[in-house]
Structures are given as structure tokens and as C-alpha cells.
Design an enzyme around this catalytic site. Structure first.
Site, mmCIF file in Angstrom:
data_model
loop_
_atom_site.group_PDB
_atom_site.id
_atom_site.type_symbol
_atom_site.label_atom_id
_atom_site.label_comp_id
_atom_site.label_asym_id
_atom_site.label_seq_id
_atom_site.Cartn_x
_atom_site.Cartn_y
_atom_site.Cartn_z
ATOM 1 N N GLU A 67 -4.813 -15.858 7.026
ATOM 2 C CA GLU A 67 -4.223 -15.672 5.700
ATOM 3 C C GLU A 67 -4.698 -16.057 4.524
ATOM 4 O O GLU A 67 -4.601 -17.366 4.131
ATOM 5 C CB GLU A 67 -2.903 -15.086 5.473
ATOM 6 C CG GLU A 67 -2.978 -14.109 5.288
ATOM 7 C CD GLU A 67 -3.306 -12.093 6.026
ATOM 8 O OE1 GLU A 67 -3.916 -11.852 5.310
ATOM 9 O OE2 GLU A 67 -2.778 -12.323 6.858
ATOM 10 N N SER B 23 -10.497 13.679 -1.311
ATOM 11 C CA SER B 23 -9.569 13.546 -0.131
ATOM 12 C C SER B 23 -8.339 13.864 -0.043
ATOM 13 O O SER B 23 -8.136 14.644 -0.990
ATOM 14 C CB SER B 23 -9.445 11.733 -1.175
ATOM 15 O OG SER B 23 -8.210 11.177 0.084
ATOM 16 N N GLY C 241 -1.729 0.891 0.357
ATOM 17 C CA GLY C 241 -1.052 -0.181 -0.367
ATOM 18 C C GLY C 241 0.128 -1.139 0.530
ATOM 19 O O GLY C 241 1.218 -1.399 0.434
ATOM 20 N N ALA C 242 0.056 -0.702 2.537
ATOM 21 C CA ALA C 242 0.862 -1.265 3.124
ATOM 22 C C ALA C 242 0.169 -2.651 3.753
ATOM 23 O O ALA C 242 0.643 -3.156 4.322
ATOM 24 C CB ALA C 242 1.471 -0.586 3.410
ATOM 25 N N GLY C 243 -1.211 -3.348 3.173
ATOM 26 C CA GLY C 243 -1.439 -3.876 3.390
ATOM 27 C C GLY C 243 -2.277 -4.362 4.647
ATOM 28 O O GLY C 243 -2.141 -5.271 6.007
ATOM 29 N N SER D 80 -5.730 0.195 3.446
ATOM 30 C CA SER D 80 -6.742 1.404 3.448
ATOM 31 C C SER D 80 -7.688 1.085 2.429
ATOM 32 O O SER D 80 -8.671 2.469 2.925
ATOM 33 C CB SER D 80 -5.606 2.977 2.816
ATOM 34 O OG SER D 80 -5.526 1.946 1.429
ATOM 35 N N ASP E 198 -11.418 -7.664 5.505
ATOM 36 C CA ASP E 198 -10.931 -5.973 5.934
ATOM 37 C C ASP E 198 -12.046 -5.553 5.708
ATOM 38 O O ASP E 198 -11.959 -4.617 6.930
ATOM 39 C CB ASP E 198 -10.263 -5.775 4.117
ATOM 40 C CG ASP E 198 -8.985 -6.310 3.676
ATOM 41 O OD1 ASP E 198 -8.969 -7.289 4.383
ATOM 42 O OD2 ASP E 198 -8.732 -6.501 2.621
ATOM 43 N N TYR F 244 -2.938 -12.741 -6.962
ATOM 44 C CA TYR F 244 -3.880 -12.887 -6.015
ATOM 45 C C TYR F 244 -4.798 -13.944 -6.576
ATOM 46 O O TYR F 244 -5.841 -14.334 -6.265
ATOM 47 C CB TYR F 244 -4.222 -11.589 -5.507
ATOM 48 C CG TYR F 244 -5.706 -12.134 -4.351
ATOM 49 C CD1 TYR F 244 -5.297 -11.724 -3.096
ATOM 50 C CD2 TYR F 244 -7.253 -11.438 -4.278
ATOM 51 C CE1 TYR F 244 -5.897 -11.498 -1.876
ATOM 52 C CE2 TYR F 244 -7.911 -11.356 -4.234
ATOM 53 C CZ TYR F 244 -7.583 -11.650 -2.934
ATOM 54 O OH TYR F 244 -8.228 -11.622 -1.278
#
Ligand code: ADP
Ligand code: MG
Length: 384
Positions: A33, A67, A122-124, A127, A172, A224
Site C-alpha cells: 500500500e 451512467s 468511494g469505498a477504496g 470504481s 488500480d 494523499y
């Protein structure tokens, strides 16, 4: 949502057949990470959750984007007007992909796109990469660009970094583009070399839970960027291209060199030790010992919490509760400041563990968490 429904949605919106339907998954990162912008190692695997796109080409320089997860009808953009950071909406992700492809010299003359997704945003769980990669793969196929997965991932990263303006690493997009079912992807982010590592949890009676804290992280947020800048400063002070170049047995010497730069030293200690953890996990998995990776995951969490300081109370609560209730290992996954944690456990313990974590969240008056079992799934592919 299957290919058929997405195709029907497309026809309803645009009044014509799509030329095909594609899917690209979200991911979780097993270990490694905040290493991907330090030329280090990461080890994601794809989730069964996917973003699906029905797409048809156009030849009039127009891009229409829709979308099912967003309110309103299709958004219409002109290709020759696409410009970095001009778009603050969700459409920046797919538009950025088209922009990056065209910037790289690929002739794209337009497209109609209809998207649906089962990847929580937005949940890591990435997406954003699923969205980018599904659009890139569809255009790669339709325009016969012949680009390989890793190359599409690079273009998608460029879309997110430059067009959207979010300074993310390469993990990602590569995970979404290149993962294989039943495997984790060991990726060297320096040269993008990849190894598919067998990761068959069920065969060992094990289960990997993804626990979404429901705390939304914000990647483009300053924290970040500050961590990233701190890592770059560390590399510069140590005279290396990237922190990847500090071997684990050179860590003490590097920390001594950083005396007086305590903040930077902490970041360096995380990155260097995390690369070593990723290598240990790979060799354990390759020797078939999945159980033994548990404590390494937990060590990784402590490092992210105490040294890199990207955890949050909700993530810590998940990890602490899981470990106190018999989990083999647990850690936050993704960039941090919210998002999800992963918990490695014997399958038989899943109900007890889930209940314990839910109760802890209720007691702390946090938003109820979302728990699901992650089975390593396939990367991006054409469905129809
Ligand atoms: P993560 O990648 O961890 O889910 P990000 O903040 O990187 O979180 O990306 C989330 C953003 O990506 C959303 O706010 C939205 O703009 C965009 N996005 C993701 N999936 C979709 C989708 N299915 N439809 C529209 N926009 C989406
Ligand atoms: Mg993202």
C-alpha cells in the site's frame, strides 16, 4: 447486471444497438500500500464487482456518456473540446480516457457509452479505475487499436492523473485490466512486470472479507498528495530515484541518514518495510501457505496507521475487532482515510467475526458497515 440489461439500457437511451458490451472489475489490494508511486510492489486481485459498458462508435466527433448510477440523461461532449481538468463531473473519467487515447495518437472519432456498475464508489475498491478501464477496453476493441492490458492501464492512469487531476499510482488500472480469476497479481510498478500468483482461499478453508467502513475517502484530497510529496523528498534526500531503491536491509542506515527529518523518515520506513512485506507474501503464497500471510497483513496495517498515518478510527476499529475475534490477519486496503479493510479468516469464523464488527460499529455509533466475501475474479473482458 448482465450484458443483456446493459444492452437494453443502451437501446432505450440511444435508439440503436451497441456494437458490444464490456466489463472491468474493481479490486482490493492484498498487500503493498502506497508503494505504487514509489516504484514498489503491489498485489491486488480483482473483485466480482464490475462496471459494465455498452458502446457504439460514432464518426462525428461527439462523445455521449451515460451512467445508470448518476441522475440525468446522456452528457454530450465534443472530442476536440476535451481538455484536462475542464470537467469536474464523473464524466471526466471516461472523457479523460478518450482524451488520453487521442493524445497518444489513436484515432477515435466518437462514441455512445452506457454504463452500469456494481462496484461501490468511494469505498477504496477502485470504481474509478473500473470505469476508466472498461471504456478504454471497449474503444481498444472497436477501434482495433491493438493495445495490451498494461498499456491501456497506463493511458487510464494518465486520464486520472492529468485529465481528472487525481494523483494516483498505476496499481488500480493495472489490476482492473490485467487480473486473472483465482489469482492475485504481483506487480512491479517500476517496470510493470507482472506475475499471476495462485490465491485459492476456498481450497484452504479460508475466506477474505472486504469490510467497507462507509467512510468516503477523497483521493484527490491534499493528504494523499502530501504523502506522495514526502516520499519524493525522502528519495531525494537519500539520493535514489525512488524509495524502491532502498533495500530492506539498508533501512536502518537510511533512517540514520534522515535524522532530523522525522516525518519523512516515517514515510520511508513504511514504504521500505511494505515492499519487503509484499515480497514475503508472494513467497508464502507461492509455497502454498496462505494462512501464514495473516500476521504480515496485520503488520502492514500497523505501519499504515502509525508510520504512514493514513488510517482512521473506523478502519482501526474493524482491524482491532477482527483480530480480537480470531481473524488470522487484517488491514486497511486502498489509499486510506476511509474506504475498506480486508480480513483474512477461517471460513467457519465468518459469522462470529461479522457480528463482532457490526456490534462494534453500532456501539461506536458509526454508519453500519458493509461486509462481503472477496473471491479473486477475472480482469477486464468483452461480454458480448
Ligand atoms: P474509488 O475509485 O475508490 O471508488 P474514486 O474517488 O477514485 O473512488 O472514484 C469515485 C468516482 O468515480 C465517483 O465519485 C464518480 O465520479 C466516478 N465513478 C465511479 N463509478 C462510476 C459509475 N458507475 N458511474 C459514474 N461515475 C462513476
Ligand atoms: Mg479511485
Amino acid at each position: 447486471m448482465g450484458a443483456l440489461e446493459v444492452r437494453e439500457g443502451f437501446i432505450e437511451l440511444y435508439g440503436a444497438e451497441p456494437e458490444g458490451v464490456w466489463a472491468a472489475p474493481g479490486r482490493v489490494n492484498l498487500i503493498g500500500e502506497h508503494t505504487d508511486y514509489n516504484d514498489g510492489f503491489v498485489m491486488p486481485f480483482a473483485l466480482p464487482h464490475v462496471t459494465t459498458a455498452a458502446v457504439a462508435r460514432r464518426d462525428d466527433g461527439v462523445l455521449r456518456l451515460h451512467s445508470a448510477d448518476m441522475p440525468g440523461g446522456p452528457v454530450e461532449l465534443r472530442l476536440d473540446e476535451l481538455a484536462p481538468e475542464s470537467d469536474r463531473d464523473w464524466t471526466a473519467y471516461p472523457a479523460g480516457v478518450v482524451w488520453a487515447l487521442r493524445e497518444a495518437g489513436h484515432e477515435i472519432t466518437g462514441a455512445d457509452v452506457h454504463l452500469t456498475s456494481t462496484v461501490p464508489t468511494g469505498a477504496g475498491l477502485s470504481s474509478s479505475a473500473a470505469l476508466e478501464v472498461v471504456v478504454a477496453l471497449a474503444l481498444n476493441d472497436l477501434y482495433a487499436l491493438g493495445l495490451k492490458g498494461w498499456r491501456l492501464a497506463r493511458l487510464c492512469q494518465r486520464a486520472e492523473n492529468v485529465y481528472v487531476g487525481a494523483p494516483t499510482g498505476i496499481m488500480d488500472q493495472t489490476a482492473s485490466a490485467c487480473c486473472e480469476a483465482g489469482h492475485a497479481l504481483f506487480l512491479d510498478t517500476r517496470d510493470l512486470s507482472q506475475r499471476q500468483i495462485p490465491f485459492d482461499l476456498a481450497a484452504e478453508g479460508l475466506c477474505l472479507l472486504v469490510v467497507d467502513t462507509r467512510v468516503e475517502h477523497a483521493h484527490s484530497g491534499g493528504e494523499y498528495g502530501r504523502r506522495r510529496a514526502g516520499c519524493e523528498k525522502g528519495a531525494a534526500l537519500l539520493g535514489v530515484d525512488a524509495l524502491r531503491d532502498i533495500p530492506h536491509d539498508g533501512l536502518d542506515a537510511a533512517l540514520a541518514e534522515l535524522a532530523g527529518e522525522e516525518e519523512v523518515a516515517r514515510l520511508v520506513r513504511h514504504v521500505v518495510s511494505e515492499n519487503a512485506r509484499a515480497e514475503r507474501v508472494v513467497s508464502l503464497l507461492e509455497s502454498g501457505d496462505i494462512r501464514a500471510i495473516g500476521p504480515i497483513l496485520t503488520e502492514g496495517h500497523a505501519s499504515l496507521r502509525d508510520d504512514f498515518r493514513v488510517s482512521c478510527p473506523e478502519l482501526d476499529l474493524v482491524v482491532d475487532t477482527a483480530l480480537a475475534s480470531g481473524a488470522l490477519g487484517a488491514r486497511m486496503t486502498g489509499g486510506g482515510f476511509g474506504g475498506s479493510a480486508i480480513v483474512l479468516t477461517d471460513s467457519a469464523d465468518v459469522p462470529t467475526l461479522t457480528q463482532a464488527m457490526e456490534e462494534a460499529f453500532t456501539k461506536a455509533a458509526h454508519t453500519p458497515l458493509r461486509v462481503f466475501e472477496a473471491v479473486p475474479a477475472a480482469g477486464a473482458r468483452r461480454l458480448a
